[in-house]
Motif scaffolding. Sequence first.
Motif, PDB file in Angstrom:
ATOM      1  N   GLY A  20      -0.004   5.369   9.924  1.00  0.00           N
ATOM      2  CA  GLY A  20      -0.258   5.304  11.363  1.00  0.00           C
ATOM      3  C   GLY A  20      -0.393   3.867  11.830  1.00  0.00           C
ATOM      4  N   ASP A  21      -1.414   3.610  12.668  1.00  0.00           N
ATOM      5  CA  ASP A  21      -1.594   2.265  13.218  1.00  0.00           C
ATOM      6  C   ASP A  21      -2.317   1.317  12.267  1.00  0.00           C
ATOM      7  OD1 ASP A  21      -4.126   3.330  13.288  1.00  0.00           O
ATOM      8  OD2 ASP A  21      -4.410   3.093  15.457  1.00  0.00           O
ATOM      9  N   LYS A  22      -2.573   1.757  11.040  1.00  0.00           N
ATOM     10  CA  LYS A  22      -3.216   0.875  10.061  1.00  0.00           C
ATOM     11  C   LYS A  22      -2.236  -0.146   9.484  1.00  0.00           C
ATOM     12  CE  LYS A  22      -6.774   4.193   8.732  1.00  0.00           C
ATOM     13  NZ  LYS A  22      -6.408   5.155   9.795  1.00  0.00           N
ATOM     14  N   ALA A  23      -0.933   0.104   9.646  1.00  0.00           N
ATOM     15  CA  ALA A  23       0.088  -0.834   9.171  1.00  0.00           C
ATOM     16  C   ALA A  23       0.611  -1.653  10.344  1.00  0.00           C
ATOM     17  CB  ALA A  23       1.229  -0.084   8.503  1.00  0.00           C
ATOM     18  N   ARG A  24       0.835  -2.936  10.111  1.00  0.00           N
ATOM     19  CA  ARG A  24       1.459  -3.769  11.143  1.00  0.00           C
ATOM     20  C   ARG A  24       2.920  -3.396  11.312  1.00  0.00           C
ATOM     21  NH1 ARG A  24      -0.862  -9.917  10.115  1.00  0.00           N
ATOM     22  NH2 ARG A  24      -2.819  -9.605  11.249  1.00  0.00           N
ATOM     23  N   SER A  25       3.586  -3.123  10.188  1.00  0.00           N
ATOM     24  CA  SER A  25       4.982  -2.708  10.242  1.00  0.00           C
ATOM     25  C   SER A  25       5.345  -1.970   8.962  1.00  0.00           C
ATOM     26  CB  SER A  25       5.911  -3.915  10.436  1.00  0.00           C
ATOM     27  OG  SER A  25       5.887  -4.740   9.286  1.00  0.00           O
ATOM     28  N   VAL A  26       6.305  -1.077   9.070  1.00  0.00           N
ATOM     29  CA  VAL A  26       6.903  -0.406   7.912  1.00  0.00           C
ATOM     30  C   VAL A  26       8.404  -0.541   8.115  1.00  0.00           C
ATOM     31  CG1 VAL A  26       7.137   1.717   6.584  1.00  0.00           C
ATOM     32  CG2 VAL A  26       4.979   1.231   7.768  1.00  0.00           C
ATOM     33  N   SER A  27       9.043  -1.375   7.293  1.00  0.00           N
ATOM     34  CA  SER A  27      10.441  -1.707   7.509  1.00  0.00           C
ATOM     35  C   SER A  27      11.295  -1.352   6.297  1.00  0.00           C
ATOM     36  CB  SER A  27      10.594  -3.194   7.838  1.00  0.00           C
ATOM     37  OG  SER A  27      10.082  -3.983   6.775  1.00  0.00           O
ATOM     38  N   LEU A  28      12.581  -1.328   6.520  1.00  0.00           N
ATOM     39  CA  LEU A  28      13.537  -1.007   5.463  1.00  0.00           C
ATOM     40  C   LEU A  28      14.575  -2.113   5.410  1.00  0.00           C
ATOM     41  CD1 LEU A  28      14.642   1.049   3.378  1.00  0.00           C
ATOM     42  CD2 LEU A  28      15.918   2.086   5.268  1.00  0.00           C
ATOM     43  N   ALA A  29      14.757  -2.698   4.228  1.00  0.00           N
ATOM     44  CA  ALA A  29      15.774  -3.725   4.033  1.00  0.00           C
ATOM     45  C   ALA A  29      16.307  -3.616   2.618  1.00  0.00           C
ATOM     46  CB  ALA A  29      15.195  -5.116   4.279  1.00  0.00           C
ATOM     47  N   LEU A  30      17.638  -3.638   2.487  1.00  0.00           N
ATOM     48  CA  LEU A  30      18.299  -3.568   1.184  1.00  0.00           C
ATOM     49  C   LEU A  30      17.847  -2.357   0.376  1.00  0.00           C
ATOM     50  CD1 LEU A  30      18.119  -7.371   0.259  1.00  0.00           C
ATOM     51  CD2 LEU A  30      20.018  -6.128   1.316  1.00  0.00           C
ATOM     52  N   GLY A  31      17.603  -1.262   1.071  1.00  0.00           N
ATOM     53  CA  GLY A  31      17.231  -0.022   0.407  1.00  0.00           C
ATOM     54  C   GLY A  31      15.793   0.046  -0.072  1.00  0.00           C
ATOM     55  N   GLU A  32      14.954  -0.907   0.346  1.00  0.00           N
ATOM     56  CA  GLU A  32      13.551  -0.918  -0.080  1.00  0.00           C
ATOM     57  C   GLU A  32      12.620  -0.904   1.122  1.00  0.00           C
ATOM     58  OE1 GLU A  32      12.745  -4.065  -2.800  1.00  0.00           O
ATOM     59  OE2 GLU A  32      14.161  -3.328  -4.295  1.00  0.00           O
ATOM     60  N   VAL A  33      11.540  -0.165   0.985  1.00  0.00           N
ATOM     61  CA  VAL A  33      10.547  -0.046   2.061  1.00  0.00           C
ATOM     62  C   VAL A  33       9.456  -1.090   1.852  1.00  0.00           C
ATOM     63  CG1 VAL A  33       8.836   1.462   3.139  1.00  0.00           C
ATOM     64  CG2 VAL A  33      11.005   2.416   2.316  1.00  0.00           C
ATOM     65  N   THR A  34       9.163  -1.834   2.914  1.00  0.00           N
ATOM     66  CA  THR A  34       8.101  -2.840   2.871  1.00  0.00           C
ATOM     67  C   THR A  34       7.078  -2.537   3.949  1.00  0.00           C
ATOM     68  OG1 THR A  34       9.586  -4.565   2.051  1.00  0.00           O
ATOM     69  CG2 THR A  34       7.536  -5.291   3.094  1.00  0.00           C
ATOM     70  N   VAL A  35       5.818  -2.502   3.535  1.00  0.00           N
ATOM     71  CA  VAL A  35       4.701  -2.310   4.456  1.00  0.00           C
ATOM     72  C   VAL A  35       4.005  -3.647   4.626  1.00  0.00           C
ATOM     73  CG1 VAL A  35       2.484  -1.153   4.833  1.00  0.00           C
ATOM     74  CG2 VAL A  35       4.351   0.060   3.677  1.00  0.00           C
TER      75      VAL A  35
END
Length: 202
Positions: A20-35
């Motif tokens: 939810g709003d506890k993460a600044r961002s949840v992104s996807l790049a090169l097939g990997e998820v970064t929080v």
Amino acid sequence: MTAIAIHPEVLRDVVAAALGDKARSVSLALGEVTVEVSAAQYVEVMQILREAPDCQFELLMDLCGVDYSTYAEIGREGPRFAVVSHLLSISRNQRVRVRVFCADDDFPCVASVSSIWSGANWFEREAFDLYGIIFDGHDDLRRILTDYGFIGHPFRKDFPLSGHVEMRYDAEQQRVVYQPVTIEPREITPRIIREDNYGGLH
């Protein structure tokens, strides 16, 4: 039986929903998820990633420090130090990366996650030793790779290549002594190959 890995886009959405709003961002790049998470929410986010039914990241694969001080040269500004972790869910066959920036460049500090994953113990000690990042709540935060008398943190971008001190055995005193570095620093410029098709690469 091994679980079938879900698509990265689905994992991104699952992780974003769990945090939810506890993460600044949840992104996807090169097939990997970064929080990316703030230092204030770091421990809570890590606990959720371990325990939430759709996450279950029971294994901390890696944790390291990063010094972003030279990124200003490519137009990136912001905090200097970050801690990056890689988590693995064996039961759900999925991975995620978590990055948290230290709020204070002069005293980089984040909470320890060694109470969540005991394997974080030595990883955090290494990041402390090499980058000077403090892990609040760590039970035994001390150097792990460098000598007890070592000065500074050798993976920081401003640490000199030759270090600050050197040690040697002194036959007269019959002991190891520390002294200022006597090695002359030298520049080593790598050979750059500028061929269009070098090694068959295009």
